[in-house]
Write an enzyme that holds these catalytic residues in place. Sequence first.
Site, short mmCIF file in Angstrom:
data_model
loop_
_atom_site.label_atom_id
_atom_site.label_comp_id
_atom_site.label_asym_id
_atom_site.label_seq_id
_atom_site.Cartn_x
_atom_site.Cartn_y
_atom_site.Cartn_z
N HIS A 59 -6.00 7.24 0.11
CA HIS A 59 -5.38 7.66 -1.15
C HIS A 59 -5.17 9.17 -1.14
O HIS A 59 -6.11 9.92 -0.94
CB HIS A 59 -6.28 7.28 -2.34
CG HIS A 59 -6.36 5.80 -2.54
ND1 HIS A 59 -7.25 5.22 -3.40
CD2 HIS A 59 -5.68 4.79 -1.98
CE1 HIS A 59 -7.10 3.90 -3.36
NE2 HIS A 59 -6.15 3.61 -2.50
N ASN B 107 -10.37 1.69 5.47
CA ASN B 107 -8.97 1.38 5.79
C ASN B 107 -8.01 1.94 4.74
O ASN B 107 -6.83 2.11 5.01
CB ASN B 107 -8.77 -0.14 5.94
CG ASN B 107 -9.35 -0.96 4.79
OD1 ASN B 107 -10.15 -0.47 4.01
ND2 ASN B 107 -8.96 -2.22 4.72
N ALA C 234 6.82 8.71 -11.97
CA ALA C 234 6.45 9.93 -11.26
C ALA C 234 7.72 10.69 -10.88
O ALA C 234 8.57 10.16 -10.18
CB ALA C 234 5.65 9.58 -10.01
N ARG D 257 -22.93 -14.56 6.58
CA ARG D 257 -24.22 -14.24 5.92
C ARG D 257 -25.38 -13.91 6.86
O ARG D 257 -26.12 -12.98 6.61
CB ARG D 257 -24.66 -15.37 4.96
CG ARG D 257 -23.79 -15.42 3.72
CD ARG D 257 -23.77 -16.80 3.15
NE ARG D 257 -23.12 -17.71 4.11
CZ ARG D 257 -23.13 -19.02 4.02
NH1 ARG D 257 -23.76 -19.60 3.03
NH2 ARG D 257 -22.51 -19.77 4.92
N GLY E 21 0.84 -1.20 0.00
CA GLY E 21 0.00 0.00 0.00
C GLY E 21 0.87 1.25 0.00
O GLY E 21 2.09 1.17 0.18
N ASP E 22 0.23 2.40 -0.26
CA ASP E 22 0.95 3.67 -0.22
C ASP E 22 2.07 3.77 -1.25
O ASP E 22 3.09 4.40 -1.01
CB ASP E 22 1.46 3.95 1.20
CG ASP E 22 0.35 3.79 2.21
OD1 ASP E 22 -0.68 4.46 2.02
OD2 ASP E 22 0.48 2.98 3.13
N THR F 33 -4.28 6.43 9.55
CA THR F 33 -4.07 6.36 11.00
C THR F 33 -3.00 7.33 11.50
O THR F 33 -2.83 7.50 12.70
CB THR F 33 -3.63 4.94 11.42
OG1 THR F 33 -2.44 4.61 10.69
CG2 THR F 33 -4.72 3.92 11.10
N GLY F 34 -2.23 7.94 10.60
CA GLY F 34 -1.15 8.84 11.00
C GLY F 34 0.06 8.11 11.57
O GLY F 34 1.04 8.74 11.98
N LYS G 185 -0.79 5.20 -5.60
CA LYS G 185 -1.85 4.85 -6.55
C LYS G 185 -2.71 6.05 -6.88
O LYS G 185 -3.17 6.20 -8.00
CB LYS G 185 -2.75 3.75 -5.98
CG LYS G 185 -2.08 2.40 -5.84
CD LYS G 185 -3.05 1.35 -5.33
CE LYS G 185 -3.47 1.56 -3.89
NZ LYS G 185 -2.38 1.44 -2.91
P1 IMP Z 1 -7.25 -3.75 8.07
O1 IMP Z 1 -7.40 -3.65 6.59
O2 IMP Z 1 -7.67 -2.52 8.81
O3 IMP Z 1 -7.86 -5.02 8.62
O4 IMP Z 1 -5.67 -3.89 8.38
C1 IMP Z 1 -4.92 -5.06 8.03
C2 IMP Z 1 -3.49 -4.69 7.66
O5 IMP Z 1 -3.46 -4.04 6.40
C3 IMP Z 1 -2.79 -3.74 8.63
O6 IMP Z 1 -1.41 -4.04 8.66
C4 IMP Z 1 -3.00 -2.36 7.98
O7 IMP Z 1 -2.02 -1.45 8.38
C5 IMP Z 1 -2.86 -2.75 6.51
N1 IMP Z 1 -3.60 -1.85 5.60
C6 IMP Z 1 -4.93 -1.92 5.32
N2 IMP Z 1 -5.25 -1.00 4.39
C7 IMP Z 1 -4.12 -0.36 4.07
C8 IMP Z 1 -3.82 0.69 3.12
O8 IMP Z 1 -4.67 1.19 2.39
N3 IMP Z 1 -2.51 1.09 3.08
C9 IMP Z 1 -1.56 0.54 3.86
N4 IMP Z 1 -1.78 -0.45 4.72
C10 IMP Z 1 -3.06 -0.90 4.84
MG MG Z 2 -2.61 4.65 1.46
#
Ligand code: IMP
Ligand code: MG
Length: 366
Positions: free
Chosen positions: A47, A44, A352, A144, A18-19, A258-259, A22
Amino acid sequence: MHHHASSLNTAVIGLQFGDEGKGQVVDRLTQSHEVVVRFNGGANAGHSVWIGSERFALHQLPSGILSPGKLCHIAYGCVVEPNGLMEEIEGLRRRGVEVGANLTISARAHVVLPRHVDEDGRRSGAIGTTGRGIGPCYADKAYRDQAVRVGDLFEPGIGGDFGKWAEALHPFVTEEEWPEDRRVLFEGAHAVLLDVDHGTYPFVTSSSCTGRAMPADRRVGVVKAYMSRVGEGPFPTEIGGTAAERLRAVGEEYGTTTGRPRRVGWLDLVALGHAVRAAGVTDIALTGIAVLQRLETFKVARAYRLDGRLTTRFPAQAAALGRAEPVIEDLADVDALINLIDTEVAPVRFVALGRSREELVERGTR
Ligand code: IMP
Ligand code: MG
């Protein structure tokens, strides 16, 4: 009516944890598509899109919402938290972004309930989730009997919070998914190494992140020239100490949702090869090179040492990945890094140079 071939549909998929950036790639490619669809995850995701010097942080809405005239759709497969979504919509409206007929939400998407968020808070520790109720909501979807879908909010006799949410979401809800006769950009949330099947299970999110089920022939994988991870789980090329502090500071690696300070490390070509195969990536968009240029350090791992052997295989088991020691190599410069990805992984189609819309450049076909 004229129907476009599905080959004109594109998926944008994160290939690391992630990050990767995108948001910028989706924002750019949105200009050549008519519809932007999110197909996984919920609040969660985080972007960031930079328009000029203004930063927009999106969680549940497709990034396409920042481009006037584009239809955005939150599809089946997503989980919707209504209070957060309404706040996000209001926040954009206050900044002059139109959110109205340009947004649709699938009646088949699932609803994140307060009890999902409570449960996530109670049991998220070992995985380090974002605390948004994602895992418990997808678990209820699989169970379900207790699950609530967006469409359920409109059943007769629903009251309380459900009635309030039905009223707020009503203008957007549809039983159709995306229109078949328009060019669609599928915007992946999270990333392949967090995919519930292909990621570093159980240190993953609860949705499918590869976009494999979406009808796109062009699949653009977004890769950051270094790596970051939020939350727990194996990360072979992770670095620590002052080198990590410097990389985190220069790359501004703090979570959008989450910062939290992100864990950081070098590019891992073993993991990248796995992600490219899992997602069927046809083109790469490379981000983050401006950050490496400021560090003047270009390192990659092309193999692991695992249980006394050299390997280029990505282990299925998180425990094995945790034991893997990356073989770190120095590269002369950014061009060497781009060439390596281009020749050994997949064609690098976009690079980029910075993070704004204009700074994403398309490279000629080789
Ligand atoms: P959850 O998706 O909140 O259940 O988190 C599960 C794991 O995925 C954790 O380690 C989060 O930090 C990570 N995570 C979930 N969504 C993202 C995202 O969009 N970017 C980066 N890490 C993510
Ligand atoms: Mg992100």
